[in-house]
Design a protein around this motif. Structure first.
Motif, PDB file in Angstrom:
ATOM      1  N   ALA A  14      -1.367  -1.160   5.461  1.00 23.54           N
ATOM      2  CA  ALA A  14      -1.043  -0.213   4.065  1.00 23.54           C
ATOM      3  C   ALA A  14      -1.047   0.117   3.313  1.00 23.54           C
ATOM      4  O   ALA A  14      -2.164   1.137   3.754  1.00 23.54           O
ATOM      5  CB  ALA A  14       0.825  -0.349   4.345  1.00 23.54           C
ATOM      6  N   ILE A  15      -1.836  -1.528   3.144  1.00 25.04           N
ATOM      7  CA  ILE A  15      -2.198  -1.617   1.123  1.00 25.04           C
ATOM      8  C   ILE A  15      -3.537  -1.989   1.088  1.00 25.04           C
ATOM      9  O   ILE A  15      -3.462  -3.614   1.233  1.00 25.04           O
ATOM     10  CB  ILE A  15      -1.547  -1.483   0.660  1.00 25.04           C
ATOM     11  N   SER A  20      -2.867  -7.591   0.856  1.00 16.61           N
ATOM     12  CA  SER A  20      -3.076  -7.193   1.916  1.00 16.61           C
ATOM     13  C   SER A  20      -1.562  -7.004   2.357  1.00 16.61           C
ATOM     14  O   SER A  20      -0.751  -7.830   2.440  1.00 16.61           O
ATOM     15  CB  SER A  20      -3.527  -6.791   2.912  1.00 16.61           C
ATOM     16  N   TRP A  21      -1.021  -5.984   2.387  1.00 24.50           N
ATOM     17  CA  TRP A  21       0.418  -5.518   2.371  1.00 24.50           C
ATOM     18  C   TRP A  21       0.818  -4.867   3.810  1.00 24.50           C
ATOM     19  O   TRP A  21      -0.187  -3.596   4.113  1.00 24.50           O
ATOM     20  CB  TRP A  21       1.317  -5.193   1.714  1.00 24.50           C
ATOM     21  N   THR A  22       1.558  -5.012   4.469  1.00 24.41           N
ATOM     22  CA  THR A  22       1.901  -4.707   5.596  1.00 24.41           C
ATOM     23  C   THR A  22       2.991  -2.650   5.059  1.00 24.41           C
ATOM     24  O   THR A  22       3.415  -2.876   4.968  1.00 24.41           O
ATOM     25  CB  THR A  22       2.853  -5.233   7.180  1.00 24.41           C
ATOM     26  N   ALA A  29       9.969  -3.617   0.017  1.00 25.02           N
ATOM     27  CA  ALA A  29      10.044  -3.411  -1.472  1.00 25.02           C
ATOM     28  C   ALA A  29      10.577  -1.717  -1.876  1.00 25.02           C
ATOM     29  O   ALA A  29      11.121  -1.540  -2.836  1.00 25.02           O
ATOM     30  CB  ALA A  29       8.251  -2.905  -1.412  1.00 25.02           C
ATOM     31  N   ALA A  30       9.791  -1.192  -1.530  1.00 20.61           N
ATOM     32  CA  ALA A  30      10.773   0.633  -1.640  1.00 20.61           C
ATOM     33  C   ALA A  30      12.160   0.458  -1.331  1.00 20.61           C
ATOM     34  O   ALA A  30      12.510   1.724  -2.108  1.00 20.61           O
ATOM     35  CB  ALA A  30       9.659   1.514  -0.863  1.00 20.61           C
ATOM     36  N   ALA A  31      12.359   0.278  -0.088  1.00 20.92           N
ATOM     37  CA  ALA A  31      14.231  -0.008  -0.347  1.00 20.92           C
ATOM     38  C   ALA A  31      15.000  -0.502  -1.254  1.00 20.92           C
ATOM     39  O   ALA A  31      15.964  -0.015  -2.121  1.00 20.92           O
ATOM     40  CB  ALA A  31      14.362   0.416   1.413  1.00 20.92           C
ATOM     41  N   GLY A  56      -1.646   0.941  -7.095  1.00 16.74           N
ATOM     42  CA  GLY A  56      -1.204  -0.901  -5.955  1.00 16.74           C
ATOM     43  C   GLY A  56      -0.434  -1.037  -5.597  1.00 16.74           C
ATOM     44  O   GLY A  56       0.237   0.114  -5.217  1.00 16.74           O
ATOM     45  N   PHE A  57      -0.153  -2.001  -4.641  1.00 17.75           N
ATOM     46  CA  PHE A  57       1.192  -2.373  -4.025  1.00 17.75           C
ATOM     47  C   PHE A  57       2.667  -1.472  -5.115  1.00 17.75           C
ATOM     48  O   PHE A  57       3.454  -1.347  -4.542  1.00 17.75           O
ATOM     49  CB  PHE A  57       0.353  -3.554  -3.544  1.00 17.75           C
TER      50      PHE A  57
END
Length: 152
Positions: A14-15, A20-22, A29-31, A56-57
Motif C-alpha cells: 500500500a505505502i 513498506s506497509w500492506t 491502523a486506520a481502524a 507517509g504511513f
C-alpha cells in the motif's frame, strides 16, 4: 511476489515511505485511529479534524481513520508557520491531531462499529494558497474523491 500466485488484498503493498506497509496494515491502523477519534461516539458527524504530519504511513492511516469515523480531514502543511496553521484550524473549526502521535498511541482495543458514511458527505477541506487574499477552504466529498481515484 511469486508469479502465478494471487496475492490477498490485505497483503498487497500500500505505502512505501519510511518502510513498506500492506493494505492490511494500513486498514488496521486506520481502524485504530477511528476508534480513538470516536471515543465511544457513534459518528463524528463531519467534525473537522486538522492533521499535521509529514507525508507517509501515519498521515495516510490518520486520514483514513478520520473518514471511517465520519469526520472531515483538514490537512495542514508541516512547512507552514504556526500562525498560518492556526488560521486554518480556526477558520475550519477544527480540532488538531498529530498523525504520528495518534497512530503510535492508537493501541488495539475492542472492535468498534464504524458509521455508514454517505458518499455525499464532506470528507476533506484543503486550503488554497491564498495568493489573492487569505487562504480559503475547498470542500471535497467522499464521492468526488472516489471519482478522482477511479479516473486515475
Amino acid at each position: 511476489m511469486n508469479a502465478g500466485r494471487a496475492v490477498a488484498a490485505d497483503d498487497r503493498l500500500a505505502i512505501v515511505a519510511e518502510r513498506s506497509w500492506t493494505h492490511g496494515e494500513l486498514r488496521a491502523a486506520a481502524a485504530r485511529v477511528a476508534r480513538r477519534l470516536l471515543a465511544g461516539r457513534a459518528d463524528l458527524d463531519e467534525a473537522r479534524v486538522a492533521v499535521v504530519a509529514q507525508p507517509g504511513f501515519a498521515l495516510a492511516a490518520t486520514l483514513q481513520g478520520i473518514w471511517q469515523a465520519g469526520g472531515v480531514a483538514v490537512p495542514l502543511a508541516v512547512e507552514h508557520p504556526p500562525a498560518e496553521r492556526a488560521y486554518v484550524i480556526e477558520d475550519a473549526g477544527a480540532t488538531l491531531v498529530e498523525a504520528e502521535a495518534l497512530v503510535a498511541d492508537a493501541a488495539e482495543g475492542a472492535p468498534v462499529t464504524l458509521p455508514a458514511v454517505d458518499p455525499r458527505r464532506r470528507a476533506l477541506i484543503v486550503y488554497t494558497s491564498g495568493t489573492t487574499g487569505r487562504p480559503k477552504g475547498v470542500v471535497t466529498t467522499h464521492a468526488t474523491m472516489g471519482a478522482q481515484v477511479d479516473s486515475l
